[in-house]
Write a protein that holds these residues in place. Structure first.
Motif, PDB file in Angstrom:
ATOM      1  N   ALA A 153       1.014  -1.212   0.090  1.00 39.50           N
ATOM      2  CA  ALA A 153       0.008  -0.072   0.043  1.00 39.50           C
ATOM      3  C   ALA A 153       0.729   1.220  -0.100  1.00 39.50           C
ATOM      4  O   ALA A 153       0.948   2.200  -0.659  1.00 39.50           O
ATOM      5  CB  ALA A 153      -0.778  -0.050   1.356  1.00 39.50           C
ATOM      6  N   LEU A 154       2.081   1.310   0.695  1.00 42.49           N
ATOM      7  CA  LEU A 154       2.771   2.341   0.769  1.00 42.49           C
ATOM      8  C   LEU A 154       3.448   2.749  -0.640  1.00 42.49           C
ATOM      9  O   LEU A 154       3.667   3.641  -1.095  1.00 42.49           O
ATOM     10  CB  LEU A 154       4.056   1.845   1.768  1.00 42.49           C
ATOM     11  CG  LEU A 154       4.938   3.123   1.897  1.00 42.49           C
ATOM     12  CD1 LEU A 154       5.491   2.808   3.594  1.00 42.49           C
ATOM     13  CD2 LEU A 154       6.108   2.960   1.080  1.00 42.49           C
ATOM     14  N   ALA A 155       3.905   1.649  -1.303  1.00 45.77           N
ATOM     15  CA  ALA A 155       4.502   1.951  -2.546  1.00 45.77           C
ATOM     16  C   ALA A 155       3.566   2.309  -3.598  1.00 45.77           C
ATOM     17  O   ALA A 155       3.763   3.018  -4.529  1.00 45.77           O
ATOM     18  CB  ALA A 155       5.021   0.388  -2.978  1.00 45.77           C
ATOM     19  N   SER A 156       2.327   1.762  -3.547  1.00 46.36           N
ATOM     20  CA  SER A 156       1.295   2.459  -4.530  1.00 46.36           C
ATOM     21  C   SER A 156       0.953   3.957  -4.077  1.00 46.36           C
ATOM     22  O   SER A 156       0.780   4.687  -4.987  1.00 46.36           O
ATOM     23  CB  SER A 156       0.029   1.454  -4.134  1.00 46.36           C
ATOM     24  OG  SER A 156      -1.098   2.080  -4.935  1.00 46.36           O
ATOM     25  N   LEU A 157       0.918   4.245  -2.857  1.00 50.91           N
ATOM     26  CA  LEU A 157       0.506   5.682  -2.564  1.00 50.91           C
ATOM     27  C   LEU A 157       1.583   6.564  -2.984  1.00 50.91           C
ATOM     28  O   LEU A 157       1.375   7.581  -3.426  1.00 50.91           O
ATOM     29  CB  LEU A 157       0.260   5.729  -1.007  1.00 50.91           C
ATOM     30  CG  LEU A 157      -0.883   5.198  -0.431  1.00 50.91           C
ATOM     31  CD1 LEU A 157      -1.040   5.008   1.146  1.00 50.91           C
ATOM     32  CD2 LEU A 157      -2.096   6.072  -0.609  1.00 50.91           C
ATOM     33  N   ASP A 158       3.010   6.109  -2.979  1.00 46.37           N
ATOM     34  CA  ASP A 158       3.997   6.809  -3.184  1.00 46.37           C
ATOM     35  C   ASP A 158       3.988   6.969  -4.761  1.00 46.37           C
ATOM     36  O   ASP A 158       4.274   8.110  -5.228  1.00 46.37           O
ATOM     37  CB  ASP A 158       5.312   6.127  -3.170  1.00 46.37           C
ATOM     38  CG  ASP A 158       6.680   7.012  -2.939  1.00 46.37           C
ATOM     39  OD1 ASP A 158       6.617   7.916  -1.884  1.00 46.37           O
ATOM     40  OD2 ASP A 158       7.176   6.986  -4.047  1.00 46.37           O
ATOM     41  N   ARG A 159       3.874   6.079  -5.632  1.00 44.77           N
ATOM     42  CA  ARG A 159       3.750   6.233  -6.979  1.00 44.77           C
ATOM     43  C   ARG A 159       2.527   7.215  -7.336  1.00 44.77           C
ATOM     44  O   ARG A 159       2.873   7.994  -8.214  1.00 44.77           O
ATOM     45  CB  ARG A 159       3.520   4.688  -7.637  1.00 44.77           C
ATOM     46  CG  ARG A 159       4.768   3.951  -7.651  1.00 44.77           C
ATOM     47  CD  ARG A 159       4.676   2.734  -8.688  1.00 44.77           C
ATOM     48  NE  ARG A 159       3.374   1.944  -8.279  1.00 44.77           N
ATOM     49  CZ  ARG A 159       3.480   0.879  -7.688  1.00 44.77           C
ATOM     50  NH1 ARG A 159       4.641   0.670  -6.980  1.00 44.77           N
ATOM     51  NH2 ARG A 159       2.488   0.105  -7.307  1.00 44.77           N
ATOM     52  N   ALA A 183      -2.130   4.518   6.113  1.00 42.95           N
ATOM     53  CA  ALA A 183      -3.620   4.832   6.447  1.00 42.95           C
ATOM     54  C   ALA A 183      -4.085   4.540   4.844  1.00 42.95           C
ATOM     55  O   ALA A 183      -3.472   4.256   3.931  1.00 42.95           O
ATOM     56  CB  ALA A 183      -4.166   6.268   6.791  1.00 42.95           C
ATOM     57  N   GLU A 184      -5.603   4.650   4.733  1.00 40.90           N
ATOM     58  CA  GLU A 184      -6.021   4.361   3.428  1.00 40.90           C
ATOM     59  C   GLU A 184      -5.650   5.407   2.449  1.00 40.90           C
ATOM     60  O   GLU A 184      -5.587   5.041   1.291  1.00 40.90           O
ATOM     61  CB  GLU A 184      -7.586   4.474   3.656  1.00 40.90           C
ATOM     62  CG  GLU A 184      -8.372   4.118   2.378  1.00 40.90           C
ATOM     63  CD  GLU A 184      -9.706   4.309   2.445  1.00 40.90           C
ATOM     64  OE1 GLU A 184     -10.516   4.105   1.377  1.00 40.90           O
ATOM     65  OE2 GLU A 184     -10.147   4.231   3.460  1.00 40.90           O
ATOM     66  N   GLY A 185      -5.340   6.587   3.029  1.00 37.12           N
ATOM     67  CA  GLY A 185      -5.149   7.922   2.120  1.00 37.12           C
ATOM     68  C   GLY A 185      -3.600   8.581   2.117  1.00 37.12           C
ATOM     69  O   GLY A 185      -3.222   9.331   1.715  1.00 37.12           O
ATOM     70  N   GLY A 186      -2.860   7.556   2.808  1.00 45.94           N
ATOM     71  CA  GLY A 186      -1.450   8.113   3.001  1.00 45.94           C
ATOM     72  C   GLY A 186      -0.390   7.265   3.679  1.00 45.94           C
ATOM     73  O   GLY A 186      -0.820   6.106   4.229  1.00 45.94           O
ATOM     74  N   TYR A 187       0.919   7.458   3.796  1.00 48.43           N
ATOM     75  CA  TYR A 187       1.931   6.810   4.742  1.00 48.43           C
ATOM     76  C   TYR A 187       2.781   7.861   5.365  1.00 48.43           C
ATOM     77  O   TYR A 187       2.859   9.158   4.823  1.00 48.43           O
ATOM     78  CB  TYR A 187       2.535   5.844   4.022  1.00 48.43           C
ATOM     79  CG  TYR A 187       3.692   6.359   3.118  1.00 48.43           C
ATOM     80  CD1 TYR A 187       4.891   6.315   3.555  1.00 48.43           C
ATOM     81  CD2 TYR A 187       3.318   6.481   1.632  1.00 48.43           C
ATOM     82  CE1 TYR A 187       5.808   6.973   2.560  1.00 48.43           C
ATOM     83  CE2 TYR A 187       4.166   6.979   0.912  1.00 48.43           C
ATOM     84  CZ  TYR A 187       5.524   7.129   1.490  1.00 48.43           C
ATOM     85  OH  TYR A 187       6.660   7.587   0.479  1.00 48.43           O
ATOM     86  N   PRO A 201       9.347  10.331   4.279  1.00 46.54           N
ATOM     87  CA  PRO A 201       8.266  11.087   3.376  1.00 46.54           C
ATOM     88  C   PRO A 201       6.705  11.024   4.293  1.00 46.54           C
ATOM     89  O   PRO A 201       6.499  10.039   4.793  1.00 46.54           O
ATOM     90  CB  PRO A 201       8.187  10.367   2.086  1.00 46.54           C
ATOM     91  CG  PRO A 201       9.450   9.565   2.024  1.00 46.54           C
ATOM     92  CD  PRO A 201       9.748   9.294   3.294  1.00 46.54           C
ATOM     93  N   LEU A 202       6.070  12.156   3.795  1.00 45.75           N
ATOM     94  CA  LEU A 202       4.750  12.185   4.506  1.00 45.75           C
ATOM     95  C   LEU A 202       3.797  12.272   3.091  1.00 45.75           C
ATOM     96  O   LEU A 202       3.910  13.346   2.472  1.00 45.75           O
ATOM     97  CB  LEU A 202       4.484  13.366   5.430  1.00 45.75           C
ATOM     98  CG  LEU A 202       3.036  13.543   5.861  1.00 45.75           C
ATOM     99  CD1 LEU A 202       2.417  12.330   6.487  1.00 45.75           C
ATOM    100  CD2 LEU A 202       2.750  14.950   6.625  1.00 45.75           C
ATOM    101  N   VAL A 203       3.058  11.235   2.941  1.00 42.91           N
ATOM    102  CA  VAL A 203       2.114  11.419   1.415  1.00 42.91           C
ATOM    103  C   VAL A 203       0.574  10.998   2.374  1.00 42.91           C
ATOM    104  O   VAL A 203       0.504  10.334   2.956  1.00 42.91           O
ATOM    105  CB  VAL A 203       2.247  10.141   0.847  1.00 42.91           C
ATOM    106  CG1 VAL A 203       1.165  10.014  -0.392  1.00 42.91           C
ATOM    107  CG2 VAL A 203       3.653  10.383   0.043  1.00 42.91           C
ATOM    108  N   ALA A 204      -0.186  12.016   1.819  1.00 48.91           N
ATOM    109  CA  ALA A 204      -1.327  12.099   2.602  1.00 48.91           C
ATOM    110  C   ALA A 204      -2.420  12.985   1.571  1.00 48.91           C
ATOM    111  O   ALA A 204      -1.974  13.911   0.857  1.00 48.91           O
ATOM    112  CB  ALA A 204      -1.546  12.914   3.828  1.00 48.91           C
ATOM    113  N   ASP A 205      -3.766  12.318   1.251  1.00 47.57           N
ATOM    114  CA  ASP A 205      -4.699  12.978   0.413  1.00 47.57           C
ATOM    115  C   ASP A 205      -5.569  13.993   1.066  1.00 47.57           C
ATOM    116  O   ASP A 205      -6.274  14.470   0.483  1.00 47.57           O
ATOM    117  CB  ASP A 205      -5.519  11.830  -0.110  1.00 47.57           C
ATOM    118  CG  ASP A 205      -6.326  11.038   1.263  1.00 47.57           C
ATOM    119  OD1 ASP A 205      -6.182  11.330   2.147  1.00 47.57           O
ATOM    120  OD2 ASP A 205      -7.031  10.062   0.862  1.00 47.57           O
ATOM    121  N   SER A 206      -5.333  14.350   2.315  1.00 49.44           N
ATOM    122  CA  SER A 206      -6.216  15.495   3.121  1.00 49.44           C
ATOM    123  C   SER A 206      -5.384  15.728   4.394  1.00 49.44           C
ATOM    124  O   SER A 206      -4.418  15.055   4.849  1.00 49.44           O
ATOM    125  CB  SER A 206      -7.577  14.895   3.268  1.00 49.44           C
ATOM    126  OG  SER A 206      -7.393  13.726   4.567  1.00 49.44           O
TER     127      SER A 206
END
Length: 276
Positions: A153-159, A183-187, A201-206
């Motif tokens: 899930a982490l790799a998918s969110l990062d891409r 989380a569902e929308g980030g890591y 990294p912090l990736v988040a959709d909100s």
């Protein structure tokens, strides 16, 4: 001793055996001796240096290919006694020529910005470092998070956020991670840099996802650093200030070549300014 002449100097590739010399150079410029970060950069490759005739290194730069065709520049340093001789420009030209990336990006200091502008880099965003003792607020998000670290899930969110496959870099970052939360929308990944816990990294959709991830990954009372990308500075930066951190002056994100891909608004914090 005669000074080093930039146009005549030999620029060579650096390896892990140069770690001590890199740390000495950082200390010479008043930078902390960040052993973990320098070692990671050296292991990833893309480091270039100029030897000092008196021993050690006169200068360094790293241009790390973080994804296919995308390079990140960092750690451009020239020893104080060799400043003003064009070594920074010589290092950058050598690194850019060797890398051959379609897109190269960096976070510029005020001292380095004129050189990068001269080389054709343009400002596209900014980053603001926040440091201090993290204090968890009385209101904590109830967003479900996975603290075991779902790596697929982490790799998918990062891409999705970065617009390219950074799996090689991510594997290296995970190798030094203290904690990983998805989380569902980030890591987010937290790692220790000297006496600081650095989140990125912090990736988040909100904003809700970003704050829930940081609340989950950052220890209460820890000396903390979070570098916040421009689009997230207003909201996330204010939240971090409310948690006890202090904002530093912004640094520009500069790009040479093609635009950075991906949903950049999701990339709320880089791993480190030297790697994006």
């Amino acid at each position: 001793m005669p000074g080093i002449v930039a146009k005549e100097v030999l620029v060579r590739q650096l390896g892990v055996g140069d770690l001590a010399a890199c740390l000495d150079l950082a200390a010479d410029r008043g930078w902390p001796r960040e052993d973990v970060k320098w070692r990671l950069l050296l292991e990833l490759g893309g480091g270039y240096g100029i030897d000092d005739p008196r021993g050690g290194l006169a200068g360094t730069v790293f241009l790390t290919e973080v994804a296919s065709g995308i390079g990140a520049v960092g750690m451009l340093l020239v020893a104080r006694r060799h400043g003003g001789r064009g070594l920074g420009g010589r290092l950058m030209e050598a690194a850019l020529s060797a890398a051959g990336c379609a897109t190269v990006f960096l976070y510029a200091t005020e001292a380095g910005k004129p050189l990068y502008t001269k080389l054709g880099f343009r400002v596209v965003d900014e980053v603001v470092s926040h440091t201090g003792v993290f204090t968890r607020g009385s209101s904590v998000s109830d967003l479900p998070v996975d603290e075991t670290g779902d790596l697929s899930a982490l790799a998918s969110l990062d891409r999705r956020a970065f617009g390219a496959d950074r799996s090689v870099l991510l594997r290296s970052v995970l190798g030094i991670a203290d904690r990983v939360v998805v989380a569902e929308g980030g890591y987010v990944i937290a790692w220790r840099n000297l006496d600081l816990v650095q989140a990125g990294p912090l990736v988040a959709d909100s904003m809700r996802t970003a704050t829930a991830l940081l609340d989950a990954v950052l220890p209460e009372g820890s000396s903390t650093r979070v570098d916040v990308c421009g689009g997230a500075v207003a909201e996330l930066g204010a939240w971090l200030v409310g948690r006890g951190l202090t904002a530093k002056p912004p640094l520009p994100l500069m790009v040479l070549g093609e635009d950075l891909p991906g949903q950049r608004a999701m990339l709320q914090s880089p791993f480190a300014q030297a790697l994006g």
